[in-house]
Design a protein around this motif. Sequence first.
Motif, PDB file in Angstrom:
ATOM      1  N   GLU A  88      66.653 162.330 143.714  1.00  0.00           N
ATOM      2  CA  GLU A  88      67.575 163.467 143.784  1.00  0.00           C
ATOM      3  C   GLU A  88      68.895 163.112 143.101  1.00  0.00           C
ATOM      4  N   SER A  89      69.399 161.915 143.354  1.00  0.00           N
ATOM      5  CA  SER A  89      70.639 161.484 142.720  1.00  0.00           C
ATOM      6  C   SER A  89      70.465 161.356 141.207  1.00  0.00           C
ATOM      7  N   ALA A  90      69.311 160.833 140.777  1.00  0.00           N
ATOM      8  CA  ALA A  90      69.033 160.737 139.343  1.00  0.00           C
ATOM      9  C   ALA A  90      68.983 162.120 138.707  1.00  0.00           C
TER      10      ALA A  90
ATOM     11  N   ALA B  57      69.069 162.121 123.680  1.00  0.00           N
ATOM     12  CA  ALA B  57      68.159 161.464 124.613  1.00  0.00           C
ATOM     13  C   ALA B  57      68.809 160.264 125.281  1.00  0.00           C
ATOM     14  N   ALA B  58      69.576 159.500 124.548  1.00  0.00           N
ATOM     15  CA  ALA B  58      70.214 158.311 125.116  1.00  0.00           C
ATOM     16  C   ALA B  58      71.123 158.680 126.285  1.00  0.00           C
ATOM     17  N   ASP B  59      71.873 159.795 126.143  1.00  0.00           N
ATOM     18  CA  ASP B  59      72.754 160.230 127.223  1.00  0.00           C
ATOM     19  C   ASP B  59      71.953 160.572 128.481  1.00  0.00           C
ATOM     20  N   VAL B  60      70.822 161.233 128.282  1.00  0.00           N
ATOM     21  CA  VAL B  60      70.040 161.707 129.422  1.00  0.00           C
ATOM     22  C   VAL B  60      69.374 160.550 130.161  1.00  0.00           C
ATOM     23  N   VAL B  61      68.756 159.629 129.443  1.00  0.00           N
ATOM     24  CA  VAL B  61      68.069 158.524 130.115  1.00  0.00           C
ATOM     25  C   VAL B  61      69.068 157.594 130.803  1.00  0.00           C
ATOM     26  N   ARG B  62      70.237 157.425 130.198  1.00  0.00           N
ATOM     27  CA  ARG B  62      71.253 156.598 130.858  1.00  0.00           C
ATOM     28  C   ARG B  62      71.794 157.290 132.106  1.00  0.00           C
ATOM     29  N   ALA B  63      71.943 158.604 132.043  1.00  0.00           N
ATOM     30  CA  ALA B  63      72.383 159.339 133.226  1.00  0.00           C
ATOM     31  C   ALA B  63      71.346 159.240 134.339  1.00  0.00           C
TER      32      ALA B  63
END
Length: 539
Positions: free
Chosen positions: A53-55, A75-81
């Motif tokens: 849920e936090s992810a 994509a890099a922003d999303v996977v790191r988030a």
Amino acid sequence: MPQTADEMDTVAVRTWCSLALEALGREREAIDAINVYPVADGDTGTNLYLTVESANQAVEAVFAAHETGTTVPVAADVVRAMAHGALIGARGNSGTILAQLLRGMAGVLAGGHDADHLRRALTSAAAAARQAVAHPVEGTVLTVATAAAEAAGSTADDAGTAAVARAAYEGARTALEATPGQLAVLGRAGVVDAGGRGLVTVLGALVEAVSGRAPERTHVAAPALPLPDDCAVADAAGGPAFEVIYLLEATDGAVDRLRTRLDGLGDSLVVVGGDGLWNVHVHVDDAGAAVEAGVEAGRPYRIRITHFGADRVHPHAEPVQRAVVVVVPGDGLRGLCKEAGATTVLARPGEPPASGELVDAIRRAHAREVVLLPNDAELRHTAAAAAEQARAEGVRVALIPTRAAVQGIAALAVHEPDRSFDEDVVAMTAAAGATRYAELAVAERQSWTMAGICQAGDILGLIDGDVAVIGEDVPETARNVLDRMLAAGGELVTLVLGEDVPDSLADALEEHVREGYLAVDTVVYRGGHQCAPLLIGVE
């Protein structure tokens, strides 16, 4: 709709997070039920749900930040988030390990999203998770993660991303089925590893995200009942008394020293993270010493200490016996529910509350017994996870699965704190269940509905969640919705008006009910700023 492109791009990662959260919500209780290692405290499914849920919230925040512009997140922003959200929200042993698995994947997927990157991401994840655990044990989620990576790595060079994801899922599922033969405590209980089962669920969501097709669900075996006395390696009777978790800002060198210090204090030590931010998890008898070790290493915060096998007592004055916690869609209903003595959580338009907000509200209620009214079908998993977490803190929580605010109003109206808890819950559940609900909404685009094709700007009348009426204006649509609902009978109509809806609409609808339906009363409330211009309940 699930992403169907055969790649791990931005949309696929977002879809993966959403589907994983939904899947863990469905299977949370079943996974909790088979949780016997390292502590048989029945919370692995809940902890995994809260971690994902936090992810998911972190991923959605990235997309929300781009909504006002013309660009889309890379994509890099999303996977790191995703990895960061899991790290800061990780719960329990299982959630902490999952956070490290996601972090290991993110480090590779940030550089590309084809099949080869996914293979390497799964390998990196398995290695990172093993490194984070002080004393890796086979037959756990670590074994399942390693098997998933090996199966993905054995796929053909020309295999697509969907094929790699499915191979990882099948490898994980096969390894999961073997865990009872690897870990004696699982064999005695007759269950597979709960954390490994959760990872299989997350990988199943990955398959669906990149292929558009969900794999067949795996049966979760219930534990042998009653559980053997020696079912837990670190049970409340024979292992450390406390679980300590905190986020820590510290250098790599300080964390290395911290690992050594905590390893001497207890067991189930998992330290995940990097780049100055870490999530620390350990089971100890001296919780204070575990926190002090974190203070010596850096700056610990979000400290959570759970006493295994003991009810948590609120640290203030004597708690009241019973309270009601209600999710409301607008300030108007918030005031109404507060007047009735309820603790409220405001669901802002487009921002449903997270489980942490619901747990905080339960704590604010400061009661031994709490009735939770989520008032939204989409919050059922979130509310269930919050209820489970509050129960772990010693609060008796009953979740009534109200699907609309008008059902919550009906339940609150019959609430009597002086009767027994069970009787009160039964009466409130019956009142909510006897209330049909509807709302009016404005169509944003042309689309198919159960009532036909609507155009952008049409007024939609939804009854019990489905579009039943398509109209050109609010008064006409509201009358048609009322007629459909009252055709099946009713004694009381509840109208909740949005902020911009004039009082004249309520007057007209009251007259419509009075003239067409004898002995049916109408009550009107102002909902304030809410998504729907009008909410309707019929009891």
